[in-house]
Design an enzyme around this catalytic site. Structure first.
Site, PDB file in Angstrom:
ATOM      1  N   GLU A   1       0.850  -1.186   0.000  1.00  0.00           N
ATOM      2  CA  GLU A   1       0.000   0.000   0.000  1.00  0.00           C
ATOM      3  C   GLU A   1       0.892   1.243   0.000  1.00  0.00           C
ATOM      4  O   GLU A   1       2.104   1.142   0.241  1.00  0.00           O
ATOM      5  CB  GLU A   1      -0.901   0.019   1.239  1.00  0.00           C
ATOM      6  CG  GLU A   1      -1.864  -1.146   1.317  1.00  0.00           C
ATOM      7  CD  GLU A   1      -2.810  -1.035   2.518  1.00  0.00           C
ATOM      8  OE1 GLU A   1      -2.745  -0.017   3.246  1.00  0.00           O
ATOM      9  OE2 GLU A   1      -3.600  -1.975   2.731  1.00  0.00           O
TER      10      GLU A   1
ATOM     11  N   GLU B   1       9.605  -7.520  -3.263  1.00  0.00           N
ATOM     12  CA  GLU B   1       9.530  -8.673  -2.347  1.00  0.00           C
ATOM     13  C   GLU B   1      10.591  -8.605  -1.251  1.00  0.00           C
ATOM     14  O   GLU B   1      11.227  -9.615  -0.910  1.00  0.00           O
ATOM     15  CB  GLU B   1       9.617  -9.990  -3.129  1.00  0.00           C
ATOM     16  CG  GLU B   1       8.379 -10.213  -3.989  1.00  0.00           C
ATOM     17  CD  GLU B   1       8.213 -11.639  -4.440  1.00  0.00           C
ATOM     18  OE1 GLU B   1       8.474 -12.561  -3.647  1.00  0.00           O
ATOM     19  OE2 GLU B   1       7.799 -11.839  -5.596  1.00  0.00           O
TER      20      GLU B   1
END
Length: 383
Positions: free
Chosen positions: A129, A361
């Site tokens: 986000e 990631e």
């Protein structure tokens, strides 16, 4: 993969299938897809036809049960041909399918995981986000219970395959402050997706913004245990580090391949530049880094396949391989000189693509925190 570092025959066959597919169907359009920022889900569908989309998962879930080593080999081969396609591939297999494999109900697996493993659909992984990147626990998307349903409001960003996915797994904060996970199907009222980003690299991989405005889902959409969504997503990311490491090995290998070919044919001062020690040392360093990155990546995959604790090695592999890929791509541009700065040669694309691998990631900084914690040092938070 045995303890003697040899691939077994099944893994070699899968690798060779992936290599042929990548070189025949993925590589030819890589430059054009990058130039036009075109995502081609048909390539993933074709990978599914070849049995490559469900490699780590059991047959009853639509996969082949070939394991993580085979999957890592495939990710490397696709990345060697086109990093963007490989990024979409690993996000689909490791993240979207991975969260369903670990935490999905039988019904969720039948509806989403089985077709995803066959290449008939994509499932996206919605964690990041605007205020929750490395701080994955900073989720601001909210969920409230209302008349037997769950209502979601919030925004996710940088979601790979998010615009084309049949369903998106998202995290949301409960009223008690805990974080749960939900599956939101494409077409659900209040769910909108778009592709607004103009990226430096990985331009042919779809990166979407996902907006949830009063999205209502039923109890069947709950993914795993209520209140455990963040822990579940972080567990999936542990395996995702192997994916990105394998992708990085593919990019580094492509940079080495291109540099070797160029150094042999490019002439300066009356001879090929491969004859000069300065260039030879660069190539030797690149080859060494590629081999070490590949070995670390396959060790992490092998440990995972054996059911052993692979997290520390996966973090090390992700850290080393991604930084090695960026260095290799940077050296490839240097070896190509002025030509390396031109879009006519693929190495400038390798450099742009490689940079994301140190970020996505789990950044390199987060990997170092993970590794330090594995050494018993504790300290700062980080996924």
């Amino acid at each position: 993969m045995g303890t003697d570092f040899a691939l077994d025959e099944a893994d070699r066959r899968i690798r060779d299938t992936a290599r042929a597919f990548a070189q025949r169907e993925v590589a030819p359009g890589a430059a054009a897809r990058d130039r036009t920022a075109t995502f081609e889900p048909a390539l993933l569908a074709r990978a599914g036809e070849l049995g490559l989309m469900g490699l780590p998962y059991p047959e009853e879930e639509g996969g082949s049960g070939a394991g993580t080593v085979a999957y890592a080999l495939v990710a490397e081969e696709i990345a060697r041909a086109c990093a963007s396609t490989a990024l979409s591939y690993v996000a689909a297999v490791s993240l979207g399918e991975g969260v369903l494999h670990l935490f999905g109900t039988p019904e969720q697996k039948a509806r989403y995981l089985v077709p995803a493993c066959r290449g008939e659909a994509l499932v996206a992984f919605g964690l990041t986000e605007p205020e929750a990147g490395s701080d994955a626990g900073g989720t601001r998307t909210r969920v409230r219970e209302e008349a037997g349903s769950f209502v979601l409001d919030g925004r996710k960003q940088f979601i790979t395959n998010g615009h084309s996915a049949r369903a998106i797994a998202v995290t949301a904060r409960e009223a008690d402050g805990s974080i749960s996970a939900f599956l939101v199907e494409r077409g659900t009222p209040g769910l909108t997706t778009s592709v607004p980003y103009h990226k430096m690299g990985m331009r042919a991989s779809e990166t979407a913004e996902v907006v949830l405005e009063g999205v209502r889902v039923g109890p069947e959409a709950v993914l795993g245990r209520r209140g455990r969504g963040l822990a579940q997503f972080l567990e999936v990311l542990d395996g995702g580090r192997i994916s990105i490491a394998a992708l990085a090995v593919g990019v580094a290998q492509a940079a080495l391949d291109a540099s070797l070919a160029y150094a042999r044919q490019r002439r300066q001062f009356g001879r090929p530049i491969a004859a000069f020690q300065a260039i030879r040392f660069k190539l030797a360093d690149m080859a060494t880094a590629v081999e070490l990155a590949r070995t670390a990546t396959l060790k992490a995959a092998w440990l995972k396949d054996r059911g052993e604790d692979y997290r520390q090695v996966a973090a090390m592999a992700k850290l080393f391989a991604t930084e090695a890929a960026f260095r290799a791509a940077n050296e490839a541009v240097q070896i190509h000189g002025g030509n390396g700065y031109m879009a006519d040669f693929p190495v400038e694309r390798y450099l742009r693509d490689a940079k994301l691998l140190e970020i996505g990631e789990g950044t390199s900084e987060i990997q170092r925190l993970v590794i330090a914690r594995g050494l018993g040092l504790g300290g700062e938070e980080g996924r």
